[in-house]
Write an enzyme that holds these catalytic residues in place. Structure first.
Site, PDB file in Angstrom:
ATOM      1  N   LYS A  25       0.846  -1.207   0.000  1.00 55.11           N
ATOM      2  CA  LYS A  25       0.000   0.000   0.000  1.00 55.11           C
ATOM      3  C   LYS A  25       0.877   1.251   0.000  1.00 55.11           C
ATOM      4  O   LYS A  25       0.712   2.152  -0.828  1.00 55.11           O
ATOM      5  CB  LYS A  25      -0.894   0.018   1.228  1.00 55.11           C
ATOM      6  N   CYS A 120      -5.191   8.044   8.831  1.00 54.76           N
ATOM      7  CA  CYS A 120      -5.446   7.617  10.204  1.00 54.76           C
ATOM      8  C   CYS A 120      -5.158   8.728  11.202  1.00 54.76           C
ATOM      9  O   CYS A 120      -4.144   9.404  11.122  1.00 54.76           O
ATOM     10  CB  CYS A 120      -4.578   6.406  10.514  1.00 54.76           C
ATOM     11  N   ARG A 125       0.333  14.827  12.934  1.00 54.33           N
ATOM     12  CA  ARG A 125       0.838  14.571  11.574  1.00 54.33           C
ATOM     13  C   ARG A 125       1.031  15.865  10.771  1.00 54.33           C
ATOM     14  O   ARG A 125       0.446  16.053   9.711  1.00 54.33           O
ATOM     15  CB  ARG A 125      -0.074  13.589  10.841  1.00 54.33           C
ATOM     16  N   ASP A 309       3.646   0.655  12.226  1.00 53.39           N
ATOM     17  CA  ASP A 309       2.402   0.116  11.651  1.00 53.39           C
ATOM     18  C   ASP A 309       2.111  -1.296  12.142  1.00 53.39           C
ATOM     19  O   ASP A 309       0.989  -1.786  11.994  1.00 53.39           O
ATOM     20  CB  ASP A 309       2.471   0.103  10.121  1.00 53.39           C
ATOM     21  N   ARG A 401      -8.899  -0.054   3.579  1.00 56.57           N
ATOM     22  CA  ARG A 401      -7.980   0.937   3.003  1.00 56.57           C
ATOM     23  C   ARG A 401      -6.610   0.327   2.743  1.00 56.57           C
ATOM     24  O   ARG A 401      -5.882   0.789   1.863  1.00 56.57           O
ATOM     25  CB  ARG A 401      -7.839   2.131   3.945  1.00 56.57           C
TER      26      ARG A 401
HETATM   27  C1  EPZ Z   1       3.853   7.054   6.560  1.00 55.05           C
HETATM   28  O1  EPZ Z   1       3.114   8.080   7.209  1.00 55.05           O
HETATM   29  C2  EPZ Z   1       2.894   5.888   6.392  1.00 55.05           C
HETATM   30  N1  EPZ Z   1       1.789   6.276   5.544  1.00 55.05           N
HETATM   31  C3  EPZ Z   1       2.373   5.447   7.758  1.00 55.05           C
HETATM   32  O2  EPZ Z   1       1.579   4.295   7.559  1.00 55.05           O
HETATM   33  C4  EPZ Z   1       3.553   5.071   8.639  1.00 55.05           C
HETATM   34  O3  EPZ Z   1       3.071   4.787   9.932  1.00 55.05           O
HETATM   35  C5  EPZ Z   1       4.556   6.219   8.702  1.00 55.05           C
HETATM   36  O4  EPZ Z   1       4.945   6.616   7.369  1.00 55.05           O
HETATM   37  C6  EPZ Z   1       5.819   5.835   9.461  1.00 55.05           C
HETATM   38  O5  EPZ Z   1       6.406   4.715   8.856  1.00 55.05           O
HETATM   39  C7  EPZ Z   1       1.978   6.259   4.189  1.00 55.05           C
HETATM   40  O6  EPZ Z   1       3.052   5.904   3.711  1.00 55.05           O
HETATM   41  C8  EPZ Z   1       0.816   6.667   3.344  1.00 55.05           C
HETATM   42  P1  EPZ Z   1       6.062  10.266   8.763  1.00 55.05           P
HETATM   43  P2  EPZ Z   1       3.732   9.583   7.258  1.00 55.05           P
HETATM   44  O7  EPZ Z   1       6.064  11.508   7.948  1.00 55.05           O
HETATM   45  O8  EPZ Z   1       4.492   9.838   6.032  1.00 55.05           O
HETATM   46  C9  EPZ Z   1       6.347  13.594  12.181  1.00 55.05           C
HETATM   47  C10 EPZ Z   1      -0.305   2.949   7.669  1.00 55.05           C
HETATM   48  O9  EPZ Z   1      -0.868   2.402   8.646  1.00 55.05           O
HETATM   49  N2  EPZ Z   1       6.438  14.565  11.074  1.00 55.05           N
HETATM   50  O10 EPZ Z   1       7.226   9.322   8.660  1.00 55.05           O
HETATM   51  O11 EPZ Z   1       2.636  10.483   7.667  1.00 55.05           O
HETATM   52  C11 EPZ Z   1       4.983  12.931  12.236  1.00 55.05           C
HETATM   53  O12 EPZ Z   1       4.081  13.722  12.964  1.00 55.05           O
HETATM   54  C12 EPZ Z   1       0.159   4.368   7.796  1.00 55.05           C
HETATM   55  O13 EPZ Z   1      -0.067   2.402   6.560  1.00 55.05           O
HETATM   56  C13 EPZ Z   1       6.656  15.902  11.368  1.00 55.05           C
HETATM   57  O14 EPZ Z   1       6.767  16.295  12.525  1.00 55.05           O
HETATM   58  O15 EPZ Z   1       4.752   9.420   8.500  1.00 55.05           O
HETATM   59  C14 EPZ Z   1       5.275  11.635  12.922  1.00 55.05           C
HETATM   60  O16 EPZ Z   1       5.298  11.853  14.317  1.00 55.05           O
HETATM   61  C15 EPZ Z   1      -0.184   4.984   9.147  1.00 55.05           C
HETATM   62  N3  EPZ Z   1       6.727  16.793  10.334  1.00 55.05           N
HETATM   63  C16 EPZ Z   1       6.683  11.284  12.435  1.00 55.05           C
HETATM   64  O17 EPZ Z   1       7.235  12.505  11.926  1.00 55.05           O
HETATM   65  C17 EPZ Z   1       6.593  16.399   9.023  1.00 55.05           C
HETATM   66  O18 EPZ Z   1       6.680  17.250   8.115  1.00 55.05           O
HETATM   67  C18 EPZ Z   1       6.703  10.248  11.313  1.00 55.05           C
HETATM   68  O19 EPZ Z   1       5.840  10.701  10.293  1.00 55.05           O
HETATM   69  C19 EPZ Z   1       6.376  15.032   8.757  1.00 55.05           C
HETATM   70  C20 EPZ Z   1       6.303  14.128   9.790  1.00 55.05           C
END
Ligand code: EPZ
Length: 424
Positions: A25, A120, A125, A309, A401
């Site tokens: 996904k 989610c 985020r 995840d 999803r």
């Molecule tokens: C991706 O989310 C995945 N979603 C998530 O999977 C996964 O849990 C996550 O990466 C971590 O591996 C998709 O790929 C569509 P991050 P993403 O940016 O990109 C903070 C699932 O169940 N952050 O790595 O949103 C953020 O708040 C989903 O398949 C900032 O502070 O995750 C978080 O605490 C759920 N500023 C941490 O970093 C930013 O600009 C990691 O977020 C970006 C992120």
């Protein structure tokens, strides 16, 4: 009005047999927007037929691309007629990854206006790091009235140092930088398998990306990217969820079509519990003895650490382990909402900030429970398979999803699972 449904699971059957994992996904939702960067049709294979993919098909068509999607077979995107640059609220809300249209459209046509994404509710985020990356490439960014905007007369390569490791930020900047003039270096980049897969996809279109999978990614922008045919990697999180379900039901399951190397953090924890795990180059077998499964502690980390995840389905498994398990969720600040639902089934859990303490109990019992997010749904599936009696899972559409044909897969392994409409 959307038809209300519930999933019914009668627990207690050990899962046994062979199941083939679907395409990923989180790689699919990055690769599909990337087709907009090409100046010729791109064909993608091994896509999972899930709601997030279908949502992106609609979004690309709305932007003017011609999308030929054959679920379970392939998708061909011809981006040439696409002249749109805006994604409306009701479209963007359907998934988290709609925000990848910011990077893809910025790289394609120098502007984008995309409503806040869905996805989610597991934390605040923010996307400050994405915007920091776009600004470093020369874009003006905005956040007004529930829409993100980015615009640049010309994108120029830059050095970008992420303050936090972000999968989405790394992907979004890669998308824009692939068409920027000059070289972009991303420091403190995410290293997840789907980052590598996106880099391989873009390179198959003629991009020049090196270092994906490490924390320094070097992208040399190209004026033009050509078409390609590419198969996405298998889903790391579905593989892990199936492995956990096998352990939870004390079964004997072989997951085929997966990449065992992506599963090492989970495999190590299952072995620590006393579960037997063996693998060869594209399959993993999980077998369980009748003895007790030991409690374990873990902390979610960026790849190659324990994936956030898989924290939720793993917590379901640990509710019946022998002893007390401690889970630290270091990535998202609100990813324990499923534990209240597991408590309804008899789990003994306590949460203190980002730490969950799970005292193993001899048995879970079926109960009506509600899905709060995608991987919470996976946790409830695992718990339903373990529980004595019938578990009713409400709002199962969250599960759709990210898991392709999950009922069929589990039924083929011996689970007693069905879905029914709920008459108001
Ligand atoms: C991706 O989310 C995945 N979603 C998530 O999977 C996964 O849990 C996550 O990466 C971590 O591996 C998709 O790929 C569509 P991050 P993403 O940016 O990109 C903070 C699932 O169940 N952050 O790595 O949103 C953020 O708040 C989903 O398949 C900032 O502070 O995750 C978080 O605490 C759920 N500023 C941490 O970093 C930013 O600009 C990691 O977020 C970006 C992120």
């Amino acid at each position: 009005m959307k038809v209300k449904e519930r999933m019914l699971i009668t627990g207690g059957n050990p899962l046994e047999g062979v199941v083939h994992v679907s395409g990923g996904k989180n790689t699919a939702v990055a690769v599909i927007p990337a087709t907009l960067l090409a100046d010729a049709p791109c064909t993608i294979e091994n896509l999972p037929d899930i709601e997030d993919v279908r949502a992106l098909v609609d979004i690309l068509r709305k932007l003017g691309a011609v999308v030929d999607y054959v679920p379970g077979d392939h998708m061909t995107v011809d981006p040439r007629p696409a002249d749109g640059w805006q994604v409306a609220f009701h479209e963007a809300q359907r998934l988290r990854a709609s925000y990848y249209l910011l990077g893809a459209l910025l790289g394609r046509c120098g502007r984008a206006k995309v409503a806040y994404p869905g996805g989610c509710k597991i934390g605040s985020r923010p996307i400050d790091q994405h915007m920091k990356g776009f600004e470093a490439l020369g874009a003006e960014t905005g956040d007004v009235g529930g829409y993100y905007t980015v615009e640049a007369k010309e994108l120029k390569g830059a050095d970008i140092f992420f303050d936090v490791v972000t999968v989405g930020g790394t992907i979004n900047v890669m998308l824009a930088a692939a068409r920027a003039r000059g070289t972009t270096i991303i420091y403190n980049a995410a290293k997840e398998p789907h980052i590598v897969d996106l880099a391989n996809f873009l390179n198959s279109m003629g991009a020049r990306i090196k270092g994906a999978g490490t924390d320094v990614i070097r992208i040399t922008g190209r004026e033009h990217l050509h078409g390609t045919t590419y198969a996405v990697i298998p889903d790391q999180i579905e593989t892990g969820t199936l492995m956990i379900a096998a352990a939870a039901t004390r079964g004997d399951v072989t997951v085929t079509g997966c990449i065992p190397q992506h599963m090492e953090a989970l495999t190590a924890k299952l072995l620590e519990m006393g579960v037997r795990v063996s693998d060869d180059d594209d399959a993993i077998r999980v077998r369980c003895s009748t003895g007790p499964q030991r409690a374990v502690n873990f902390k979610t980390q960026v790849y190659p650490g324990f994936p956030t995840d898989l924290q939720q389905p793993m917590s379901a498994l640990l509710t019946m382990a022998k002893g007390t398990s401690i889970i630290q969720e270091t990535i998202f600040e609100n990813r324990f909402r499923h534990l209240d639902e597991l408590a309804r089934m008899g789990a003994h859990v306590r949460v203190m900030d980002r730490t969950a303490i799970i005292e193993g109990v001899p048995q879970l019992y079926g109960a009506p429970v509600t899905t709060t997010d995608l991987r919470a749904g996976a946790a409830l599936l695992v718990a339903g398979l373990m529980a004595r009696g019938v578990t009713e899972i409400y709002e199962p559409e969250y599960i759709d999803r990210g898991y392709e044909h999950i009922e069929e897969k589990l039924t083929s392994l011996g689970a007693v699972i069905s879905r029914e409409r709920i008459e108001d």
